[in-house]
Enzyme design. Sequence first.
Site, PDB file in Angstrom:
ATOM      1  N   PHE A   1      -1.037  -3.450 -13.797  1.00 58.61           N
ATOM      2  CA  PHE A   1      -1.272  -2.210 -14.241  1.00 58.61           C
ATOM      3  C   PHE A   1      -1.727  -2.820 -15.795  1.00 58.61           C
ATOM      4  CE2 PHE A   1      -1.011   1.884 -16.556  1.00 58.61           C
ATOM      5  CZ  PHE A   1      -1.619   2.371 -15.547  1.00 58.61           C
TER       6      PHE A   1
ATOM      7  N   ASP B   1       8.601  -3.971 -13.810  1.00 58.98           N
ATOM      8  CA  ASP B   1       8.128  -2.625 -13.882  1.00 58.98           C
ATOM      9  C   ASP B   1       8.117  -1.820 -12.754  1.00 58.98           C
ATOM     10  OD1 ASP B   1       6.360  -0.227 -14.359  1.00 58.98           O
ATOM     11  OD2 ASP B   1       5.026  -1.361 -15.416  1.00 58.98           O
TER      12      ASP B   1
ATOM     13  N   TYR C   1       7.748  10.246 -14.301  1.00 60.05           N
ATOM     14  CA  TYR C   1       6.881  11.306 -13.916  1.00 60.05           C
ATOM     15  C   TYR C   1       6.295  10.986 -12.708  1.00 60.05           C
ATOM     16  CZ  TYR C   1       3.235   8.279 -16.301  1.00 60.05           C
ATOM     17  OH  TYR C   1       2.679   7.196 -16.655  1.00 60.05           O
ATOM     18  N   LYS C   2       6.723   9.869 -11.918  1.00 59.65           N
ATOM     19  CA  LYS C   2       5.895   9.744 -10.657  1.00 59.65           C
ATOM     20  C   LYS C   2       7.052  10.328  -9.409  1.00 59.65           C
ATOM     21  CE  LYS C   2       3.449   5.716 -12.164  1.00 59.65           C
ATOM     22  NZ  LYS C   2       2.110   6.117 -12.402  1.00 59.65           N
TER      23      LYS C   2
ATOM     24  N   ARG D   1      -6.530   6.077  -2.802  1.00 58.99           N
ATOM     25  CA  ARG D   1      -5.087   6.009  -2.799  1.00 58.99           C
ATOM     26  C   ARG D   1      -4.347   7.266  -2.241  1.00 58.99           C
ATOM     27  NH1 ARG D   1      -1.729   4.256  -8.254  1.00 58.99           N
ATOM     28  NH2 ARG D   1      -2.486   6.330  -8.968  1.00 58.99           N
TER      29      ARG D   1
HETATM   30  C1  LIG Z   1       2.878   0.131 -13.275  1.00 61.22           C
HETATM   31  C2  LIG Z   1       2.971   1.217 -14.339  1.00 61.22           C
HETATM   32  N1  LIG Z   1       3.256   0.702 -15.299  1.00 61.22           N
HETATM   33  C3  LIG Z   1       2.968   1.714 -16.467  1.00 61.22           C
HETATM   34  C4  LIG Z   1       2.213   2.707 -16.326  1.00 61.22           C
HETATM   35  C5  LIG Z   1       1.972   3.728 -17.679  1.00 61.22           C
HETATM   36  O1  LIG Z   1       3.019   4.012 -18.361  1.00 61.22           O
HETATM   37  P1  LIG Z   1       2.822   4.997 -19.395  1.00 61.22           P
HETATM   38  O2  LIG Z   1       3.798   6.108 -19.291  1.00 61.22           O
HETATM   39  O3  LIG Z   1       3.230   4.534 -20.637  1.00 61.22           O
HETATM   40  O4  LIG Z   1       1.425   5.648 -19.665  1.00 61.22           O
HETATM   41  C6  LIG Z   1       1.780   3.291 -15.240  1.00 61.22           C
HETATM   42  C7  LIG Z   1       1.141   4.479 -14.886  1.00 61.22           C
HETATM   43  O5  LIG Z   1       0.617   5.111 -15.897  1.00 61.22           O
HETATM   44  C8  LIG Z   1       1.924   2.235 -14.086  1.00 61.22           C
HETATM   45  O6  LIG Z   1       1.473   2.622 -12.681  1.00 61.22           O
HETATM   46  N1  LIG Z   2      -0.019   8.443 -16.415  1.00 56.85           N
HETATM   47  C1  LIG Z   2      -1.138   9.067 -16.003  1.00 56.85           C
HETATM   48  C2  LIG Z   2      -1.846   9.972 -16.906  1.00 56.85           C
HETATM   49  O1  LIG Z   2      -1.311  10.248 -17.987  1.00 56.85           O
HETATM   50  C3  LIG Z   2      -3.272  10.432 -16.471  1.00 56.85           C
HETATM   51  C4  LIG Z   2      -3.513  10.177 -15.383  1.00 56.85           C
HETATM   52  C5  LIG Z   2      -2.796   9.131 -14.263  1.00 56.85           C
HETATM   53  C6  LIG Z   2      -1.765   8.618 -14.976  1.00 56.85           C
HETATM   54  C7  LIG Z   2      -1.168   7.587 -14.161  1.00 56.85           C
HETATM   55  O2  LIG Z   2       0.225   7.507 -13.937  1.00 56.85           O
HETATM   56  C8  LIG Z   2      -1.654   6.619 -13.377  1.00 56.85           C
HETATM   57  C9  LIG Z   2      -0.811   5.723 -12.491  1.00 56.85           C
HETATM   58  N2  LIG Z   2       0.096   4.886 -13.354  1.00 56.85           N
HETATM   59  C10 LIG Z   2      -1.327   5.104 -11.307  1.00 56.85           C
HETATM   60  O3  LIG Z   2      -0.775   4.208 -10.799  1.00 56.85           O
HETATM   61  O4  LIG Z   2      -2.689   4.834 -11.617  1.00 56.85           O
END
Ligand SMILES: Cc1ncc(COP(=O)(O)O)c(C=O)c1O
Ligand SMILES: Nc1c(O)cccc1C(=O)C[C@H](N)C(=O)O
Length: 405
Positions: free
Chosen positions: A123, A192, A217-218, A364
């Site tokens: 990521f 992660d 938030y997931k 996805r």
């Molecule tokens: C594997 C992974 N790590 C980190 C993040 C992002 O974290 P953040 O909440 O800081 O945007 C996401 C998704 O946004 C993710 O899918």
């Molecule tokens: N965190 C997100 C956001 O603020 C906007 C749109 C998408 C996201 C996501 O969480 C993307 C996600 N981590 C992913 O797996 O693609």
Amino acid sequence: MLAEARARDAADPLRDYRARFDLPQGVIYLDGNSLGALPKATAGRMAQVIRGEWGEGLIRSWNSADWIGMPQRVGGKIAPLIGAAPDEVIACDSTSVNLFKLIAAALRMQPGRKVVLSEPGNFPTDLYMIAGLEAQGLAERRLVPRERIAGALDGDVALLLLTHVHYKTGAVFDMAALTRAAHEAGALVLWDLSHSAGAIPVDLNGCGADFAVGCGYKYLNGGPGAPAFAYAARRHHEALEQPLTGWMGHAAPFAFSDDYAPAAGVDRLLTGTPPILGLAALEVGIELAAEIGIERLAAKSRALSEFFRTCLDRAGVELDLVSPADPEQRGSQLSFRHPEAYAICQALIARGVIGDFRDPDILRLGFAPAYVSFEDVAQAAQHLAEVLKTGEWQREEFRERAAVT
Ligand SMILES: Cc1ncc(COP(=O)(O)O)c(C=O)c1O
Ligand SMILES: Nc1c(O)cccc1C(=O)C[C@H](N)C(=O)O
């Protein structure tokens, strides 16, 4: 397939949990891996925190409603979902910020070693955080394809940073084996868990993991921009020095001393004032996941995604599956490669089936086990089959890219 789906729903031990979420009519939601759905209890809890604790209690609520203890309390509730002890997890900041703190802390614990090993295609934020520390001269980023990671663990590697369930493909790393290999090479490991927590079982302590982070938030359904979590194994607490030495991570924040002294345990991972509204919403989502239990969530997740594949097969749809075919080897999602994945995704959304697209060619679909039903899955497969057969995705309106995909 609809009759079979309904029979499966009737026999599903989690069937009643769907009603604990506020899902819009006419929507089949297959994007809980990006933003989890809204638990019905969240609005009431938020109203209570806003009107009662904030409106009435005002600043007294830091004590009377124990706002000050929320990062620890919420972290402690996440702990059993990821195989950690309650005092090893804290809910705070974003996943990105927690990555920064823990990568930097791990590097400080490894004098003479600078390499942070990860894989290309991890990521982006994980890779950018290593790069940010590299720009400060604190780290050296080394990216190696996943099949060669174990072999790349040499005496220069300070930290192995991997995403347990890959965000695009859903492929799962063998946490136990890679943690062992890293330790044998003298490296620490940071996992992660953004796409694992609340979807599949994780055993951080059983695997001997050092550090972990993940999103709220997931699959934890904490709401958009919910606080994230950070885990540090107890054996590292004393040596842990994180770089964002804010006052909330101080041993005695209300002594207002000029000099920083870290709090004991994971409390030292705190930086600034905890976001109480976000933590309150997150707590509701976590309590719901904990009530269902991670084993039941994982079992349903596997059953849902396997059923989706069966439905596609029976509809004669042939799509290039990029997720592992073995459900034990993937998280709670199925990803398919198609050159027109974006337009197909938009055509599905127009039919009320919300999945997502990941650049450049991945469709996805996430199967959040707490609220997705087998009937949802059968209908989504039917819609996908129709979108492909009719060529409906070719319509011009499905090609315009939105800012957020
Ligand atoms: C594997 C992974 N790590 C980190 C993040 C992002 O974290 P953040 O909440 O800081 O945007 C996401 C998704 O946004 C993710 O899918
Ligand atoms: N965190 C997100 C956001 O603020 C906007 C749109 C998408 C996201 C996501 O969480 C993307 C996600 N981590 C992913 O797996 O693609």
